[in-house]
Design a protein around this motif. Structure first.
Motif, PDB file in Angstrom:
ATOM      1  N   PHE A  20      48.628  -7.385  81.180  1.00 50.68           N
ATOM      2  CA  PHE A  20      48.958  -8.483  82.143  1.00 50.68           C
ATOM      3  C   PHE A  20      49.793  -9.442  81.772  1.00 50.68           C
ATOM      4  N   LEU A  21      49.602 -10.151  80.679  1.00 53.24           N
ATOM      5  CA  LEU A  21      50.587 -11.128  80.024  1.00 53.24           C
ATOM      6  C   LEU A  21      51.914 -10.386  79.806  1.00 53.24           C
ATOM      7  N   GLU A  22      51.927  -9.411  79.381  1.00 53.53           N
ATOM      8  CA  GLU A  22      53.351  -8.789  79.266  1.00 53.53           C
ATOM      9  C   GLU A  22      54.248  -8.750  80.746  1.00 53.53           C
ATOM     10  N   LYS A  23      53.481  -8.710  81.740  1.00 54.74           N
ATOM     11  CA  LYS A  23      54.019  -8.763  83.178  1.00 54.74           C
ATOM     12  C   LYS A  23      54.115 -10.210  83.622  1.00 54.74           C
ATOM     13  N   GLU A  24      53.281 -10.925  83.333  1.00 54.03           N
ATOM     14  CA  GLU A  24      52.553 -12.079  84.293  1.00 54.03           C
ATOM     15  C   GLU A  24      53.201 -13.384  83.238  1.00 54.03           C
ATOM     16  N   ALA A  25      53.254 -13.396  81.873  1.00 54.46           N
ATOM     17  CA  ALA A  25      53.413 -14.545  81.079  1.00 54.46           C
ATOM     18  C   ALA A  25      54.626 -14.490  80.298  1.00 54.46           C
ATOM     19  N   TYR A  26      54.736 -13.631  79.484  1.00 60.33           N
ATOM     20  CA  TYR A  26      55.741 -13.304  78.320  1.00 60.33           C
ATOM     21  C   TYR A  26      57.278 -13.492  78.985  1.00 60.33           C
ATOM     22  N   PRO A  27      57.637 -12.966  80.136  1.00 61.53           N
ATOM     23  CA  PRO A  27      59.075 -13.014  80.719  1.00 61.53           C
ATOM     24  C   PRO A  27      59.140 -14.531  81.203  1.00 61.53           C
ATOM     25  N   TYR A  29      57.688 -17.510  80.189  1.00 65.06           N
ATOM     26  CA  TYR A  29      57.209 -18.803  79.125  1.00 65.06           C
ATOM     27  C   TYR A  29      58.386 -19.572  79.050  1.00 65.06           C
ATOM     28  N   GLY A  30      59.574 -19.211  78.759  1.00 63.87           N
ATOM     29  CA  GLY A  30      60.637 -19.908  78.400  1.00 63.87           C
ATOM     30  C   GLY A  30      60.996 -20.815  79.758  1.00 63.87           C
ATOM     31  N   GLU A  31      60.591 -20.235  80.907  1.00 66.32           N
ATOM     32  CA  GLU A  31      61.048 -21.181  82.013  1.00 66.32           C
ATOM     33  C   GLU A  31      60.139 -22.140  82.160  1.00 66.32           C
ATOM     34  N   TRP A  32      58.754 -21.805  81.651  1.00 68.20           N
ATOM     35  CA  TRP A  32      57.665 -22.785  81.902  1.00 68.20           C
ATOM     36  C   TRP A  32      57.958 -23.965  80.734  1.00 68.20           C
ATOM     37  N   GLU A  33      58.575 -23.522  79.769  1.00 66.15           N
ATOM     38  CA  GLU A  33      58.588 -24.588  78.741  1.00 66.15           C
ATOM     39  C   GLU A  33      59.630 -25.543  79.278  1.00 66.15           C
ATOM     40  N   GLU A  34      60.874 -25.142  80.059  1.00 66.36           N
ATOM     41  CA  GLU A  34      61.871 -25.969  80.493  1.00 66.36           C
ATOM     42  C   GLU A  34      61.453 -26.813  81.618  1.00 66.36           C
ATOM     43  N   ALA A  35      60.489 -26.380  82.300  1.00 71.29           N
ATOM     44  CA  ALA A  35      59.860 -26.927  83.576  1.00 71.29           C
ATOM     45  C   ALA A  35      58.798 -27.859  83.335  1.00 71.29           C
ATOM     46  N   ARG A  36      58.374 -27.884  81.797  1.00 66.98           N
ATOM     47  CA  ARG A  36      57.183 -28.563  81.401  1.00 66.98           C
ATOM     48  C   ARG A  36      56.111 -28.367  82.186  1.00 66.98           C
ATOM     49  N   GLU A  37      55.883 -27.381  82.694  1.00 65.19           N
ATOM     50  CA  GLU A  37      54.617 -26.906  83.379  1.00 65.19           C
ATOM     51  C   GLU A  37      54.445 -25.613  83.826  1.00 65.19           C
ATOM     52  N   ILE A  38      53.242 -25.164  83.623  1.00 69.34           N
ATOM     53  CA  ILE A  38      52.593 -23.796  83.887  1.00 69.34           C
ATOM     54  C   ILE A  38      52.293 -23.774  85.267  1.00 69.34           C
ATOM     55  N   VAL A  80      51.365 -15.689  73.186  1.00 71.22           N
ATOM     56  CA  VAL A  80      52.312 -16.051  74.140  1.00 71.22           C
ATOM     57  C   VAL A  80      52.803 -17.357  73.849  1.00 71.22           C
ATOM     58  N   GLY A  81      52.047 -18.311  73.766  1.00 69.28           N
ATOM     59  CA  GLY A  81      52.685 -19.692  73.251  1.00 69.28           C
ATOM     60  C   GLY A  81      51.525 -20.549  73.337  1.00 69.28           C
ATOM     61  N   SER A  82      51.660 -21.774  72.466  1.00 70.20           N
ATOM     62  CA  SER A  82      50.499 -22.721  72.225  1.00 70.20           C
ATOM     63  C   SER A  82      50.574 -23.460  73.511  1.00 70.20           C
ATOM     64  N   GLY A  83      51.547 -23.390  74.268  1.00 72.63           N
ATOM     65  CA  GLY A  83      51.327 -24.178  75.719  1.00 72.63           C
ATOM     66  C   GLY A  83      50.411 -23.833  76.632  1.00 72.63           C
ATOM     67  N   LEU A  84      49.792 -22.665  76.373  1.00 71.11           N
ATOM     68  CA  LEU A  84      48.829 -22.061  77.351  1.00 71.11           C
ATOM     69  C   LEU A  84      47.184 -22.536  76.801  1.00 71.11           C
ATOM     70  N   VAL A  85      47.226 -23.516  76.089  1.00 73.35           N
ATOM     71  CA  VAL A  85      46.166 -24.034  75.321  1.00 73.35           C
ATOM     72  C   VAL A  85      45.112 -24.726  76.258  1.00 73.35           C
ATOM     73  N   HIS A 207      55.709 -27.928  75.331  1.00 70.70           N
ATOM     74  CA  HIS A 207      56.241 -28.531  76.467  1.00 70.70           C
ATOM     75  C   HIS A 207      55.739 -28.150  77.736  1.00 70.70           C
ATOM     76  N   CYS A 208      55.219 -27.038  77.856  1.00 77.36           N
ATOM     77  CA  CYS A 208      54.688 -26.522  79.081  1.00 77.36           C
ATOM     78  C   CYS A 208      53.214 -26.651  79.467  1.00 77.36           C
ATOM     79  N   GLN A 209      52.682 -27.495  78.630  1.00 72.99           N
ATOM     80  CA  GLN A 209      51.499 -28.009  78.647  1.00 72.99           C
ATOM     81  C   GLN A 209      51.351 -29.342  79.381  1.00 72.99           C
ATOM     82  N   ASP A 210      50.780 -29.588  80.551  1.00 74.26           N
ATOM     83  CA  ASP A 210      50.698 -30.781  81.227  1.00 74.26           C
ATOM     84  C   ASP A 210      49.540 -31.658  80.778  1.00 74.26           C
ATOM     85  N   THR A 211      50.200 -32.633  79.496  1.00 77.98           N
ATOM     86  CA  THR A 211      49.372 -33.693  79.134  1.00 77.98           C
ATOM     87  C   THR A 211      49.661 -34.875  79.850  1.00 77.98           C
TER      88      THR A 211
END
Length: 381
Positions: A20-27, A29-38, A80-85, A207-211
């Motif tokens: 699931f993550l290989e399809k829905e998250a890994y590809p 994650y970089g975009e989410w980091e740039e957007a600063r949001e999941i 996948v990345g720490s931003g999914l915390v 960065h993608c974690q909305d704090t």
């Protein structure tokens, strides 16, 4: 290494989650980091597959499975990345307050939407002037008829932008002694009059974690949203902080394992002076040290998770794990970046992101200095 608490069904679950993550998250994650949001859509996809709050009872929409499934989810999300915390915080830190202290009406009202991802949660303890010293929070709530009038500010709140449901630690009695006995927990819902969000905070990493900052100005919270009993909030926080710190330790261990894995791949392919840098003794010694720390950390962590799932008192060991494993991860991030050379400082290499993301783990959920204080106190010092 064999896990003490996992059976065949857990490993089948892990394989499905990875797919699931290989399809829905890994590809993405970089975009989410740039957007600063999941995107919230990812939360809903997680919920639709049963990857949110899996231990919630079936009558509230969960799967009612053991906490081993949550361990797997937290490990795979960290890879996948720490931003999914924030997802682990939702499922394994915030929701347990509702399942343990909520009324039947509160559970029926909130839990099903939390399981599906329609409703995202947060917990608000830290204030601009108060972090580890929770007894000194200044947010207040006074009961006025059928509502609590809540005033105060919170900061560094994970899921602060997305959150639809926020557990807020506040003082309902400012005159009690000792002062921690005046703390209660109120659940503030999106759209509550007097509740607003401040800045989405610009962090060094994750960065993608909305704090965010949260602001309560004469916020009118229905008295039915009191969680548990008035004045017992501090006790509830101390009880649930153990699992929160364990979740942090699990993530740190998974990050360390992922960093070493990617570094091993790099040093075997990167050549210097006519041979792979993995052939140099200094490289081998550094890798041997990291591998040993990781293996010992995993052994301790697995035993600790097993004891936690058995309901044993693990306060001291959780503090040890949170401190040691986050420090291990921070050290390993530095060593792995060094082994990557100049490329390690480039954003296109994962180690650069890990190097930014890891340090905060030694600060949140109680600083590592607080962890050492707890260990010493429980040793009778």
């Amino acid at each position: 290494m064999q896990y003490l608490f996992l059976q065949e069904e857990h490993e089948i679950f892990r394989k499905a989650l990875r797919k699931f993550l290989e399809k829905e998250a890994y590809p993405f994650y970089g975009e989410w980091e740039e957007a600063r949001e999941i995107p919230r859509e990812f939360w809903r996809k997680m919920g639709s597959q049963g990857y949110l709050c899996p231990d919630v009872e079936e009558k509230y929409g969960g799967s009612g499975v053991d906490w081993g499934f949550s361990v797997i989810i937290n490990e795979e999300l960290e890879k996948v990345g720490s931003g999914l915390v924030g997802i682990g915080l939702h499922s394994d830190i915030v929701i347990p307050y509702i399942t343990s202290y909520g009324t039947e009406e509160q559970k029926q009202r909130w839990l099903p939407k939390c399981v599906t991802g329609e409703m995202i949660t947060a917990i608000a303890m830290t204030e601009p002037g108060t972090g580890s010293d929770l007894a000194s929070i200044e947010a207040t709530a006074k009961l006025d008829g059928d509502v609590y009038v809540l005033n105060g500010q919170k900061t560094f709140i994970t899921n602060g932008i997305h959150a639809d449901l926020i557990i807020v630690a506040c003082k309902t009695d400012v005159n009690t002694s000792p002062k921690h006995k005046g703390i209660s927990l109120l659940v503030v819902e999106r759209g509550t009059p007097g509740f607003s969000r401040g800045r989405k905070l610009n962090k060094v990493g994750m960065h993608c974690q909305d704090t965010a900052e949260l602001i309560f100005e004469d916020c009118l919270v229905p008295k039915e949203n009191l969680l548990g009993e008035e004045g017992k909030g501090f006790l509830y926080l101390m009880e649930k902080l153990q699992q929160e710190r364990l979740v942090v330790a699990i993530a740190a261990q998974a990050a360390a394992e992922k960093m070493l894995e990617s570094t091993l791949s790099y040093i075997k392919s990167r050549e210097a002076f006519g041979k792979p840098i993995s052939k140099f003794q200094n490289t081998q010694f550094k890798v041997a040290e990291m591998a040993t720390d990781i293996e010992m950390g995993r052994a301790f962590l697995n035993q600790l998770i097993y004891e936690h799932m058995q309901g044993e008192d693990v306060v001291t060991k959780v503090s040890m794990a949170k401190w040691r494993l986050t420090e291990n991860a921070r050290k390993i991030a530095t060593e792995c970046m060094q082994l990557h050379g100049g490329y390690g400082y480039m954003e296109e290499y994962e180690i650069a992101r890990r190097y930014r993301d890891i340090p905060v783990a030694s600060i949140y959920a109680g600083t590592n200095e607080i962890m050492k204080t707890i260990i010493a106190k429980n040793m009778g010092l």
